[in-house]
Design a protein around this motif. Structure first.
Motif, mmCIF file in Angstrom:
data_model
loop_
_atom_site.group_PDB
_atom_site.id
_atom_site.type_symbol
_atom_site.label_atom_id
_atom_site.label_comp_id
_atom_site.label_asym_id
_atom_site.label_seq_id
_atom_site.Cartn_x
_atom_site.Cartn_y
_atom_site.Cartn_z
ATOM 1 N N THR A 17 3.729 5.749 -38.524
ATOM 2 C CA THR A 17 2.753 6.156 -37.464
ATOM 3 C C THR A 17 3.599 5.596 -36.233
ATOM 4 N N PHE A 21 4.933 7.853 -33.033
ATOM 5 C CA PHE A 21 4.460 7.449 -31.590
ATOM 6 C C PHE A 21 5.782 7.412 -30.827
ATOM 7 N N SER A 25 6.466 9.714 -27.609
ATOM 8 C CA SER A 25 6.802 9.112 -26.253
ATOM 9 C C SER A 25 7.988 9.562 -25.439
ATOM 10 N N LEU A 44 -1.689 14.781 -29.058
ATOM 11 C CA LEU A 44 -1.227 14.588 -30.433
ATOM 12 C C LEU A 44 -1.148 15.857 -31.119
ATOM 13 N N LEU A 67 -1.721 9.545 -37.953
ATOM 14 C CA LEU A 67 -2.216 9.975 -36.617
ATOM 15 C C LEU A 67 -3.404 10.266 -36.691
ATOM 16 N N TRP A 73 -3.648 2.555 -36.306
ATOM 17 C CA TRP A 73 -3.884 2.371 -34.674
ATOM 18 C C TRP A 73 -4.337 0.924 -34.491
ATOM 19 N N ILE A 82 0.936 -0.963 -29.579
ATOM 20 C CA ILE A 82 0.429 0.140 -28.624
ATOM 21 C C ILE A 82 -0.768 -0.592 -28.161
ATOM 22 N N SER A 84 -4.494 1.331 -27.768
ATOM 23 C CA SER A 84 -5.150 2.509 -28.577
ATOM 24 C C SER A 84 -6.139 3.204 -27.536
ATOM 25 N N PHE A 90 -2.363 7.281 -26.835
ATOM 26 C CA PHE A 90 -2.022 5.862 -26.955
ATOM 27 C C PHE A 90 -1.330 5.468 -25.822
ATOM 28 N N LEU A 92 2.305 3.518 -25.735
ATOM 29 C CA LEU A 92 3.146 2.550 -26.196
ATOM 30 C C LEU A 92 3.703 1.636 -25.415
#
Length: 115
Positions: A17, A21, A25, A44, A67, A73, A82, A84, A90, A92
C-alpha cells in the motif's frame, strides 16, 4: 553498518500500500505538494479486471488490495507515514516518501503495451 531494512516492521499489505501511495504522490496532477515535504493525494485508481494503470506503470489488482482496506491506512498513519483521509485520499508525510519499501520494482511494472 547498513540501514535496517523495513525498520518500522510493516507487513506485506502495508508495504504494498505504501509503495502505491508513493507512486501516486509522484504523478503529475495527482500528487499535490502541501509543504514540509508532504504530498496530498485525493484521487485513487480503480482496477479494471486484474490490473490498473498508474501513470507509466501497470499494477496487479492483487497488489493493491490495501487501497480499499482501512487497516493498512490506520497502520501507516500510526507509524507516521501518512495522514489518512480514508477512503478519499491521504497525505504522504516526508517520512512516508522516504521509506524504502523494497517493492517498487516488483509491483510497479512499466506499461510498454496497451492492456
Amino acid at each position: 553498518m547498513s540501514a535496517r531494512k523495513n525498520p518500522l516492521n510493516l507487513n506485506a499489505l502495508q508495504l504494498k500500500t505504501l509503495t502505491i501511495f508513493q507512486a501516486l504522490s509522484e504523478l503529475e496532477g495527482v500528487g499535490q505538494p502541501i509543504g514540509d515535504g508532504e504530498i496530498a493525494v485525493m484521487e485513487l485508481p480503480w482496477s479494471h479486471g486484474s490490473h490498473f494503470h498508474l501513470g507509466p506503470w501497470i499494477v496487479a489488482s492483487q497488489d493493491a488490495t490495501g487501497l480499499r482496506n482501512p487497516s493498512p491506512w490506520v497502520a501507516l498513519e500510526r507509524k507516521g507515514l501518512i495522514r489518512s483521509q480514508y477512503p478519499i485520499g491521504f497525505i504522504l508525510t516526508r517520512e512516508g516518501s522516504l521509506y524504502d519499501t523494497g517493492l517498487r520494482d516488483q509491483i510497479l511494472m512499466v506499461a510498454d503495451h496497451g492492456i
